[in-house]
Design an enzyme around this catalytic site. Structure first.
Site, PDB file in Angstrom:
ATOM      1  N   ASP A 132       0.780  -1.104   0.032  1.00 15.75           N
ATOM      2  CA  ASP A 132       0.118  -0.051  -0.113  1.00 15.75           C
ATOM      3  C   ASP A 132       0.996   1.162  -0.080  1.00 15.75           C
ATOM      4  OD1 ASP A 132      -2.568   1.099   0.235  1.00 15.75           O
ATOM      5  OD2 ASP A 132      -2.600   1.276   2.236  1.00 15.75           O
TER       6      ASP A 132
ATOM      7  N   ASP B 245      -1.011  -0.497   6.073  1.00 14.97           N
ATOM      8  CA  ASP B 245      -0.745   0.014   7.468  1.00 14.97           C
ATOM      9  C   ASP B 245      -1.793  -0.242   8.332  1.00 14.97           C
ATOM     10  OD1 ASP B 245      -2.599   1.729   6.363  1.00 14.97           O
ATOM     11  OD2 ASP B 245      -1.634   3.576   6.404  1.00 14.97           O
TER      12      ASP B 245
ATOM     13  N   ASP C 191      -7.795  -1.628   5.464  1.00 17.89           N
ATOM     14  CA  ASP C 191      -7.325  -2.440   4.546  1.00 17.89           C
ATOM     15  C   ASP C 191      -7.456  -3.903   5.020  1.00 17.89           C
ATOM     16  OD1 ASP C 191      -5.301  -2.291   6.050  1.00 17.89           O
ATOM     17  OD2 ASP C 191      -4.080  -1.638   4.840  1.00 17.89           O
TER      18      ASP C 191
END
Ligand code: ADP
Ligand code: MG
Length: 648
Positions: free
Chosen positions: A329, A522, A526
């Site tokens: 990401d 992080d 997600d």
């Protein structure tokens, strides 16, 4: 003192106390040597050897009874006992005693190694907050950390451990972010800074408003992860155990055929064939291989924890070892997520006013861009003036203030509202702002690539990872700029949260069997992607509950290069485990063949089993990825510390 010791206790296999086992093994070795070399009557020799068996077998018998009943199957212990009993029956009492002695010596050695590994991990995470200083009505009261609730205030003096997660409400100090992060990092914290449990306060007194009770604090959550990880069996170990469970009865049956049926039917010498059968049992004894395999993953998980990498299970180690694709990401993972404003283009209002409006719109958003805009606003936005707050994931946010609707977000967001922004083609991240449906201007921001990100990508390239890619919700220009800087060829920009899931699905489908995909994020929004990936990894900062649940591996530092370290460690463990399996099957197969040909004797089989176990266990210890000296550093030096404390 009301003390709450939260110490990691790695569960050990149920073997009787060390000392007794060691004394028994040594005594039986002495007895054995005496019995073997001193010329006495054969009956007396047999008696001495029988004593050896009794001395060394009590724990094997206990094990067989408990495990044998629990697992409702034959196991390696039973094979050894049967072998010893047969040996005595055919008058080979010396061999019988030797089998038992070697077997229990191996067990003692294995236990020592496991204990040592457990100590290393325990010591690493030996953060025993015993009492905390709670601030109650202005007075300081000593309490056990378990009694503190979220919302309470604690006071931490210099030199003390921060035992609960929280936010500094008063004071300024340097802290060491704990050894849970691999290397301790010195950071300055002040009012408003978040502090994690496990950190050590260095310079000033801090008053901290606790944000999570002890069971939900970082320390406790990490203890739980490591505790769970080391108790879970790896695929390799499970396979060997299943194999052993299937094979033990087969081996016993085969031994009976070889030792009893063959000589009876063919009229051959019973004692010759029984001793061959015995050797056969020794060859099939899988105890050494099981022990070594368990130890390999144990050492790998422990060694990785020392480096700030937490594998959630041995399975994850295997998946990480077979990683061929790594997807990052962007924000907060490859870049630091600390956006700096590089330009403000306001229409018809002063720049400052535009920034303030944007800050109001972003007041409640946790997006890194939003946080940075709020932080950059000249004054603290007044919460009481805003109402009707809405956030649109992956797009932006909207708020009502003094009767005006302020919208802030990316180009797509404004376009969807029917507003035409003046699109920036720059490599900056842009937030477009509209007031009451009329375009008001834009703020250009950019966040920096993490200092370690370049090394991260370089290391991954060097270790032959085929696919390295970036996922981001930002524009193509931003994505391309980051990818170029880091030498990444593949990127997917303007992903809405749902797009990341579809993209990942596509990549997963393209993979060859056995290849694994690792996703690094992080942990903000997600969770689904982390769960879908073969190995979901979160890095840096505070790991949210959601991230801890959905990730398979946690990196405790902010360094993306830890991904490469993790893959290296996992591959190493995987390789060692395969080496040991090959070693066992190779050598034992050879001995079996030699035995069937009548070349190798029972002694060869027994000694080979002992040597192989030792070799495999020593090999397993390499999975730490640490030198012996480094391991020793992590072993408890508690005695000295306790003396120091007592003398103070
Ligand atoms: P990523 O974490 O990959 O950047 P996100 O889904 O979090 O992706 O966000 C995608 C894009 O949506 C951001 O780059 C930003 O342009 C925009 N965005 C999302 N939330 C906000 C917000 N609160 N304020 C401004 N822009 C936002
Ligand atoms: Mg994000």
């Amino acid at each position: 003192m009301n003390s709450e010791k939260k110490k990691l206790k790695i569960p050990l296999p149920s073997v009787p106390p060390d000392l007794i086992a060691i004394v028994c093994v040594i005594t039986s070795v002495l007895l054995f040597v005496t019995g073997y070399y001193v010329p006495v009557a054969a009956e007396l020799k047999t008696f001495v050897f029988a004593c050896c068996v009794v001395l060394t077998s009590y724990d094997v018998i206990i094990d067989t009874v408990t495990k044998g009943i629990k697992e409702r199957a034959f196991n390696e212990n039973l094979l050894v006992i049967i072998a010893a009993v047969i040996a005595f029956l055919i008058g080979k009492s010396a061999e019988g005693a030797a089998v038992m002695i070697i077997f229990s010596a191996g067990k003692v050695a294995h236990r020592k190694y496991v204990e040592r590994s457990a100590k290393v991990i325990e010591n690493l995470i030996d953060l025993r907050p015993e009492v905390v200083n709670a601030v109650i009505n202005g007075a300081i009261v000593q309490m056990s950390p378990g009694k503190i609730k979220a919302g309470d205030t604690i006071s931490v003096s210099p030199g003390e451990l921060v035992s609960l997660d929280g936010v500094v409400i008063n004071g300024q100090s340097d802290i060491y972010a704990s050894c849970l992060e691999g290397e301790a990092m010195r950071v300055t914290v002040t009012e408003g800074s978040e502090v994690r449990s496990g950190s050590v306060n260095l310079t000033g007194v801090l008053n901290i408003r606790v944000t999570a009770d002890f069971d939900h604090s970082t320390i406790s959550r990490i203890l739980k992860i490591v505790e769970n990880a080391v108790t879970q069996k790896s695929v390799a170990e499970k396979m060997i155990r299943r194999f052993a469970r299937l094979f033990a009865p087969a081996a016993v049956a085969a031994a009976l055929i070889i030792g009893v049926a063959v000589p009876l039917l063919a009229g051959l010498s019973m004692s010759v064939w029984l001793s061959r059968a015995l050797g056969f049992l020794a060859v099939f004894n899988p105890a050494g291989l099981i022990a070594a395999t368990a130890l390999t993953y144990f050492a790998c998980i422990g060694g990785a924890a020392l480096k700030g990498i937490l594998f959630k299970s041995a399975n994850v180690v295997d998946n990480v070892a077979n990683t061929t694709s790594v997807i990052f990401d962007k924000t907060g993972t490859l870049t630091d997520g600390k956006y700096e404003i590089i330009d403000i283009n306001a229409y018809g209002i002063p720049d400052k006013r535009l920034l303030m409006l944007a800050a109001y719109a972003e007041l409640n958003s946790n997006h890194p861009i939003a946080r940075s805009i709020v932080a950059a606003a000249s004054a603290m936005p007044d919460f009481t003036r805003v109402s009707d707050y809405r956030e649109f994931a992956g797009k932006g946010a909207e708020v009502e203030i003094d009767g005006n609707v302020v919208s802030a977000g990316n180009a797509l967001f404004l376009t969807e509202l029917g507003i035409t922004p003046d699109i920036s083609q720059s490599e900056a991240s842009v937030v477009y702002i509209a007031v009451n449906g009329k375009y008001a201007g834009r703020i250009l921001l950019s966040d920096a690539v993490k200092p370690d990100a370049k090394k991260a990508v370089k290391d991954l390239h060097a270790m032959g990872i085929d696919r390295i890619a970036v996922f981001t919700g930002e524009t193509k220009e931003v994505a391309a700029a980051v990818a170029t800087q880091l030498d990444i060829k593949e990127f997917y920009a303007e992903c809405l949260p749902g797009d990341k899931i579809t993209r990942l699905k596509g990549l997963l489908e393209m993979q060859l069997a056995g290849d694994k995909l690792l996703f690094v994020g992080d942990g903000l929004d997600d969770a689904q992607v982390l769960q879908m990936a073969d190995a979901g990894v979160t890095i840096g900062g505070f790991h949210s509950d959601e991230a801890i649940l959905s990730a398979d591996m946690l990196v405790m530092t902010d360094e993306p290069s830890k991904i490469a370290s993790a893959i290296t460690l996992a591959r190493y463990a995987n390789k060692i485990s395969r080496q040991n399996i090959m070693l066992f099957f190779g050598v034992k197969g050879l001995i079996l063949l030699l035995m069937l040909l009548g070349i190798a004797t029972l002694w060869v089989a027994v000694l080979a089993d002992a040597c192989l176990t030792m070799l495999a266990v020593v090999n397993a210890m390499r999975a730490y990825g640490l030198t012996n000296k480094e391991i020793r550093q992590f072993l408890p030096k508690k005695k000295k510390e306790e003396v120091d404390m007592a003398s103070e």
